[in-house]
Design an enzyme around this catalytic site. Structure first.
Site, PDB file in Angstrom:
ATOM      1  N   ASP A 223      19.868  63.963 -28.747  1.00 45.21           N
ATOM      2  CA  ASP A 223      20.715  62.450 -29.320  1.00 45.21           C
ATOM      3  C   ASP A 223      20.002  62.115 -30.740  1.00 45.21           C
ATOM      4  O   ASP A 223      19.060  62.605 -30.874  1.00 45.21           O
ATOM      5  CB  ASP A 223      20.245  61.616 -28.267  1.00 45.21           C
ATOM      6  CG  ASP A 223      21.130  60.236 -28.580  1.00 45.21           C
ATOM      7  OD1 ASP A 223      22.449  60.354 -28.369  1.00 45.21           O
ATOM      8  OD2 ASP A 223      20.425  59.219 -28.833  1.00 45.21           O
ATOM      9  N   GLU A 247      23.151  66.510 -31.883  1.00 47.23           N
ATOM     10  CA  GLU A 247      24.263  65.425 -32.260  1.00 47.23           C
ATOM     11  C   GLU A 247      23.907  65.070 -33.794  1.00 47.23           C
ATOM     12  O   GLU A 247      23.083  64.373 -34.141  1.00 47.23           O
ATOM     13  CB  GLU A 247      24.108  64.314 -31.257  1.00 47.23           C
ATOM     14  CG  GLU A 247      25.130  63.087 -31.823  1.00 47.23           C
ATOM     15  CD  GLU A 247      24.899  61.673 -31.382  1.00 47.23           C
ATOM     16  OE1 GLU A 247      25.906  61.068 -31.298  1.00 47.23           O
ATOM     17  OE2 GLU A 247      23.616  61.523 -31.132  1.00 47.23           O
TER      18      GLU A 247
END
Ligand SMILES: *[C@@H]1O[C@H](CO)[C@@H](O)[C@H](O)[C@H]1NC(C)=O
Ligand SMILES: *[C@@H]1O[C@H](CO)[C@@H](O)[C@H](O)[C@H]1NC(C)=O
Ligand SMILES: *[C@@H]1O[C@H](CO)[C@@H](O)[C@H](O)[C@H]1NC(C)=O
Ligand SMILES: *[C@@H]1O[C@H](CO)[C@@H](O)[C@H](O)[C@H]1NC(C)=O
Ligand SMILES: *[C@@H]1O[C@H](CO)[C@@H](O)[C@H](O)[C@H]1NC(C)=O
Ligand SMILES: *[C@@H]1O[C@H](CO)[C@@H](O)[C@H](O)[C@H]1NC(C)=O
Ligand SMILES: *[C@@H]1O[C@H](CO)[C@@H](O)[C@H](O)[C@H]1NC(C)=O
Length: 475
Positions: A223, A247
Site C-alpha cells: 500500500d 501501489e
C-alpha cells in the site's frame, strides 16, 4: 567430492522449495482481489444488512473466505490478494466510519481479530495452497492511523514519536513531501513512519520476514508505496523474500510509475494503463485509442519489465468500471486487453457481477447479495483465465514462453487495436454494443495467406487473407 556436491544441490533445492514465489512465478498467475469483510458471510446470516455507505463491518472473515474459495478457483484465478491482516484502529468510530477495509493500522505485530485468529489465517493459507493458488497479502507500512496529529504512540508497533515524521500535509507536487508528510486529513490522520530510521527498517524487516514465513505468503501488495523513500523497499522486500507489487497511485504518467519498478520494487500496479483503458473504451468517454497505444509504447521504453505489471480495471479506491461505462462490452474489451497483453491480470471482487459502485465507500459492496451467480461476465472471465492458463502452461518450457513474449501492436485505428503476444492475436474495438460489422480495423498478421486461425472465444475458424477476421467485432 560427489557427496558434498549432491548435498549442496539438495540444499539448494530444499531452499527454493521452502521459498515463496518470485516475480517469475507470479508472471503466469491471475489474481482475484478480495476485501475480506465484504466477500462472504457465515452460513445462516442475514444477507440484507450490509450497506457500504455505512462504512462499518459487514462480517466477512478469513474463515468465510476459505469456505467460499470455489467461486474464485472456478473462475480460473490462480492467486488471491486479501486486504491487510494487521491489527486496525481499536478506538472510536471516525467521521469516515470504522476500519472494515483493513487499511487503518494500529499494532502491526498483532493480527486483525475482526477477521479471525492466527489459526484461521493459517487455514486460509493452507486451503489456498491446497488449490494450487498463491496467497498475496496487502501490507501497510507507510503509516499508522490516528485521530489527531499528536497521538499516543504507545499503541503502535513503533512506540515513540521519534520513529515518525512530524506532521505536515502532503503536497502532491513535491516528491519529498509525498514521502515524509502525513496522508489523511484532520478527521483521520495517518502518522507517517520514518522509514530511514534504522530501528524502523530492522523492525519492519523482522516483522515481514516472520509474517511471510508463518503464513506462507507468496507475494505482497504494498500500500502507498510511493509515499515511502525508495531505498526502504529493497531491504523490506529482501527480508520478505517474495514478489512485491507496489501501489503507485497516479494517472497516465508512465515515467512516474516506472521509476518504482526494478531497483525499488519487483513490480507496480499499472495505473497508467488503467487510465488509458478508461479513455480508450469507456462509454461515454473520449474513446481515445491513442491514449492506449501511447501508453503501450511508453511502457515498453520505461518499465524494467512489463510482463509482471499488475493490470486492473477496478479496486477499492476507484469507481467500478460500470460506474464509468454503461456498456458491458467495454468491460469485456478492456478485460481482454489486461489478460492478453503483458502483465498479470487482476480482477477486484464483484467485477464479475457487474457491480457499479462509484468511489469509496460505494465500491466496497458485499459480494453475497449477488448470490455468487454465474453471470455472463463471470463466464467471460472464466474463458479468459482458462485460455491464459493454457497459454502459460503449454509454453512454459519453450524458449520464449507466452508470458515473456512482448506485446506487439499490429494495427490501430480510432475504433480499436489489434496486437499480438506469442501466437495470439487480440482484436479489440471501442464501438460497444450492439455488434456491428466494423471494417475499420484491417488487421495485418505475420501469417501467410490461407493460414487457418481460430477465434478462441467462439471456436470459429478464419483464414488469413479472406478479410473474415473483420467479423471479429465485439472483442
Ligand atoms: C518539499 O517538501 C518538503 C517537506 O515538506 C519541504 O521541506 C521542501 O521545502 C519542499 N520543497 C519545495 C520546493 O517546496
Ligand atoms: C471531516 O469529516 C466530515 C464529515 O464527513 C466532513 O464534513 C469534513 O469536511 C471532514 N474534515 C476534514 C478536515 O476533511
Ligand atoms: C488522446 O490521448 C492522447 C495521449 O494521451 C492525447 O495526447 C490526446 O490529446 C487525447 N485526445 C483526446 C481527444 O482526448
Ligand atoms: C439472491 O437471492 C435472494 C433470495 O433468494 C433474492 O431475493 C435476490 O434477488 C437474489 N439476488 C440476485 C442478484 O440474484
Ligand atoms: C497449469 O499447471 C498447473 C501446475 O501443473 C496446474 O495446477 C493447472 O491446473 C494448470 N492449468 C491449466 C489451465 O492447465
Ligand atoms: C515443463 O517442465 C516442467 C518441469 O520439468 C514439467 O513439470 C511440465 O510438465 C512441463 N510442461 C510442459 C507443457 O511440457
Ligand atoms: C456481418 O456480416 C455478415 C456477413 O456479411 C452477416 O452474416 C452478419 O449478419 C453481419 N452482422 C451484423 C451484426 O451486421
Amino acid at each position: 567430492m560427489f557427496t558434498p556436491l549432491l548435498w549442496s544441490l539438495l540444499a539448494t533445492f530444499l531452499f527454493y522449495d521452502a521459498q515463496a514465489a518470485s516475480a517469475a512465478q507470479w508472471r503466469g498467475r491471475s489474481i482475484y482481489q478480495v476485501i475480506v469483510d465484504r466477500y462472504a458471510l457465515p452460513s445462516g446470516s442475514d444477507l440484507t444488512l450490509c450497506d457500504p455507505s455505512e462504512q462499518t463491518w459487514c462480517g466477512g472473515t478469513w474463515n468465510t473466505l476459505r469456505e467460499n474459495l470455489d467461486h474464485i478457483q472456478n473462475a480460473g484465478f490462480t492467486a488471491v490478494w486479501i486486504s491487510p491482516v494487521q491489527q486496525n484502529w481499536q478506538g472510536k468510530r471516525t467521521p469516515y466510519g470504522d476500519p472494515y477495509h483493513g487499511y487503518w493500522i494500529q499494532d502491526s505485530t498483532q493480527l486483525n481479530e475482526r477477521f479471525g485468529t492466527a489459526d484461521d489465517l493459517m487455514a486460509l493459507s493452507e486451503e489456498i495452497h491446497r488449490r494450487d493458488m498463491y496467497l498475496m497479502v496487502d501490507v501497510v507500512v507507510n503509516d499508522v492511523m490516528a485521530l489527531s496529529t499528536d497521538p499516543d504512540y504507545s499503541i503502535y508497533m513503533f512506540k515513540d514519536s521519534s520513529y515518525y515524521h512530524s506532521y505536515c500535509p502532503v503536497d502532491y507536487s513535491n516528491t519529498t513531501s509525498e514521502q515524509i508528510c502525513w496522508l489523511g486529513d484532520f478527521n483521520v490522520t495517518l502518522p507517517d513512519l520514518d522509514t530511514t530510521n534504522p530501528t524502523v527498517i530492522s523492525g519492519y524487516s523482522s516483522w515481514i520476514s516472520e509474517l511471510v514465513s508463518t503464513y506462507r505468503i507468496d507475494g505482497l501488495r504494498i500500500d502507498a508505496a510511493k509515499h515511502v523513500d525508495p531505498a526502504f523497499w529493497p531491504a523490506f522486500c529482501g527480508a520478505a523474500d517474495v514478489f512485491c507489487i507496489g501501489e503507485v497511485f497516479g494517472g497516465l504518467d508512465v515515467e512516474d510509475c516506472a521509476e518504482w519498478q526494478g531497483d525499488v520494487l519487483d513490480s507496480v500496479l499499472n495505473y497508467p494503463m488503467y487510465t488509458a483503458l478508461t479513455q480508450a473504451f469507456q462509454i461515454p468517454g473520449p474513446l481515445n485509442i491513442s491514449a492506449l497505444t501511447d501508453t503501450l509504447s511508453q511502457s515498453k521504453q520505461l518499465y524494467k519489465d512489463t510482463t509482471v505489471l499488475g493490470n486492473f480495471l477496478e479496486n477499492q479506491d476507484l469507481p467500478r468500471w460500470a460506474a464509468g461505462s454503461v456498456d458491458v462490452q467495454t468491460l469485456y474489451n478492456a478485460m481482454t486487453f489486461n489478460f492478453m497483453s503483458d502483465g498479470i491480470p487482476i480482477c477486484y471482487y464483484g467485477q464479475e457481477m457487474g457491480f457499479r459502485g462509484a468511489g469509496d465507500p460505494l465500491n466496497r459492496e458485499p459480494l453475497w447479495t449477488s448470490n455468487y451467480t454465474i453471470t455472463p461476465t463471470y463466464q467471460f472471465i472464466q474463458q479468459l483465465n482458462q485460455f491464459r492458463n493454457y497459454l502459460v502452461n503449454s509454453t512454459a518450457n519453450i524458449s520464449t514462453p507466452w508470458t515473456t513474449a512482448e506485446t506487439q501492436v499490429l494495427t490501430t485505428s480510432q475504433y480499436g487495436i489489434a496486437f499480438m503476444k506469442g501466437d495470439v492475436i487480440t482484436i479489440l474495438t471501442n464501438i460497444g454494443s450492439p455488434p456491428q460489422n466494423n471494417t475499420h480495423i484491417a488487421v495485418q498478421t505475420p501469417y501467410e495467406r490461407n493460414t487457418a486461425l481460430t477465434n478462441v472465444l467462439t471456436c470459429e475458424q478464419w483464414v488469413v487473407g479472406s478479410q473474415a477476421l473483420l467479423k471479429c467485432n465485439t472483442l
